[in-house]
Design a protein around this motif. Structure first.
Motif, mmCIF file in Angstrom:
data_model
loop_
_atom_site.group_PDB
_atom_site.id
_atom_site.type_symbol
_atom_site.label_atom_id
_atom_site.label_comp_id
_atom_site.label_asym_id
_atom_site.label_seq_id
_atom_site.Cartn_x
_atom_site.Cartn_y
_atom_site.Cartn_z
ATOM 1 N N ALA A 134 -6.554 5.043 -13.270
ATOM 2 C CA ALA A 134 -7.050 5.181 -14.645
ATOM 3 C C ALA A 134 -8.476 4.676 -14.760
ATOM 4 C CB ALA A 134 -6.137 4.425 -15.607
ATOM 5 N N ASP B 222 -0.442 8.948 -13.233
ATOM 6 C CA ASP B 222 -1.829 9.062 -13.686
ATOM 7 C C ASP B 222 -2.119 10.447 -14.255
ATOM 8 O OD1 ASP B 222 -4.790 8.427 -13.735
ATOM 9 O OD2 ASP B 222 -4.771 9.996 -12.200
ATOM 10 N N LEU C 193 -1.515 3.154 -10.695
ATOM 11 C CA LEU C 193 -1.895 3.751 -11.974
ATOM 12 C C LEU C 193 -3.123 3.079 -12.580
ATOM 13 C CD1 LEU C 193 -1.240 5.693 -14.302
ATOM 14 C CD2 LEU C 193 0.465 4.042 -15.102
ATOM 15 N N ARG D 292 0.230 8.707 -8.541
ATOM 16 C CA ARG D 292 -0.680 9.806 -8.900
ATOM 17 C C ARG D 292 -0.033 10.715 -9.940
ATOM 18 N NH1 ARG D 292 -5.225 9.803 -5.977
ATOM 19 N NH2 ARG D 292 -5.221 8.751 -3.944
#
Length: 427
Positions: A294, A249, A290, A246
């Motif tokens: 995304a 990201d 990720l 996170r």
């Protein structure tokens, strides 16, 4: 012959040079984020062809920056070198050779040197504001990032130095040992959270007032906050893996905002980070990554995920965390795995761009897919090192190298070998 032979033949594009990426660039289209994986952190072919594709994305599709699974401060020194900023070394190799967190070879290697030298030459012909950047997404540089914040504040915002010193003094008794800090939070669960949050709020406010000069300090403060959460999670019963992904990201989203509404990112990270976790058995354990985040944040049409794989060869990996660099043989892939199927049917080096509709069985079957970490024991492959995967849901495309070779590490200086929690072993 594998039962997937006809499907593989229909999809495979033999990979001979960078011109063979035309079909993948067509798939990228106007996507804002392209994530390029690797099935290990130590394979020459993964690094070489990832760089070849990235060159085309930058030169032909106007991608704005490369963001890697690396520490922000160390990658910032590389960024300054590739963009030719004042005080930076003339050769990016010097910045890469200064990497000092184990495993240094992840970024301190000849393959990344070659790419960064190309990027510096590419940038030299561009105006300063158009130059392509190189950033780190990861969360591990707690103390280095905190020192960077202090250095920045002493020079630019001395009124905020006390807040940074309060955070620094809170962490100081742990001697820059994240494991010791993590253990301490068992007894004082809040740890240094209050001091870090106070510092972060102040840096965010200053960055909002001046989004250019202060962005690096703000990002270092975000790393400090992310690292504090990460190490607290290691002993707190929550998934530190999720905290880390996170953070990556959120950093990527922050970089896209920082570089402007037309900016586009190429991401380099392990397959376990960039391949959508929902298409793997990671999701059974409640793990996100990720690539998944995304897609959820930007929309699947704006994100292209590219996985990598190999059947056999050699790789750079450690016998244990902090161990010396060694070249290890990668044995033939497990029977029944994705790698086994491609070994039987695919060209020796190939690109697969997956159809959007009517996927063939290879893309919908659940197959074991090899993942090699920086700590690797080939003899354990019969029960480990594989992630159950639905290939066509995990990635949008795949690069295949039947036989692969180890990458070429740079000699480095001091190495910090503090072990983080990772999944699988060091990704």
């Amino acid at each position: 012959m594998s039962r997937y032979g006809d499907e593989v033949a229909a999809m495979a594009v033999p990979l001979r040079d960078a011109g063979d990426f035309d079909v993948l660039l067509d798939r990228v289209g106007d996507a804002r984020v392209v994530m390029l994986g690797e099935a290990s952190h130590g394979t020459h072919e993964f690094y070489r062809w990832r760089a070849e594709l990235t060159r085309r994305l930058i030169a032909e599709r106007g991608f704005s920056f490369v963001a890697v699974e690396g520490d922000w401060p160390a990658c910032d020194r590389v960024d300054r070198a590739v963009r030719g900023l004042p005080g930076a070394p003339g050769d990016p190799r010097a910045a890469l050779a200064a990497f000092d967190r184990w495993p240094t070879w992840m970024w301190a290697n000849e393959e990344v040197v070659d790419f960064c030298r190309w990027l510096r030459a590419h940038n030299a012909a561009l105006a300063a504001e158009e130059r392509v950047a190189f950033h780190g997404l990861d969360v591990y540089s707690l103390w280095e990032s905190l020192r960077e914040v202090l250095t920045h504040l002493r020079e630019h915002d001395p009124d905020e130095v006390p807040a940074a010193l309060a955070a620094y003094r809170c962490f100081e008794p742990h001697g820059e040992d994240p494991r010791e800090y993590a253990i301490s939070t068992r007894f004082v669960p809040q740890g240094c959270e209050n001091e870090v949050v106070d510092l972060l709020v102040r840096l965010r406010r200053h960055a909002a007032a001046d989004g250019t000069g202060r962005f690096g300090a703000w990002q270092n403060a975000e790393v400090v906050a992310g690292a504090e959460r990460y190490y607290r999670a290691v002993v707190g019963g929550q998934s530190s893996w999720n905290v880390r992904d996170r953070h990556m990201d959120e950093t990527l989203a922050r970089l896209l905002d920082h570089h402007g509404p037309a900016s586009k990112a190429v991401v380099w990270a392990h397959n376990t980070h960039i391949g959508d976790a929902r298409a793997t058995d990671m999701s059974v354990s409640g793990l996100v990554n990720l690539g998944q985040l995304a897609r959820e944040r930007h929309g699947p049409d704006q994100v292209v995920l590219v996985g990598f794989g190999t059947h056999h060869g050699t790789v750079i990996a450690g016998e244990a965390w902090g161990a010396s660099t060694r070249q290890v043989a990668v044995p033939p892939a497990r029977p029944g795995s994705l790698e086994d199927a491609l070994h039987r049917t695919a060209p020796a080096e190939a690109l697969f761009v997956f159809p959007r509709d009517d996927p063939p069985d290879l893309l919908t079957a659940v197959l074991p897919h090899r993942a090699i970490g920086v700590v690797y024991h080939p003899e354990r492959e019969r029960w480990g090192n594989y992630v159950s995967t639905v290939l066509g849901e995990r990635y949008d495309a795949f690069l295949w190298f039947d036989e692969s070779t180890a990458l070429r590490p740079l000699p480095t200086r001091r190495v910090d070998a503090v072990e983080p929690e990772t999944y699988p072993s060091g990704v």
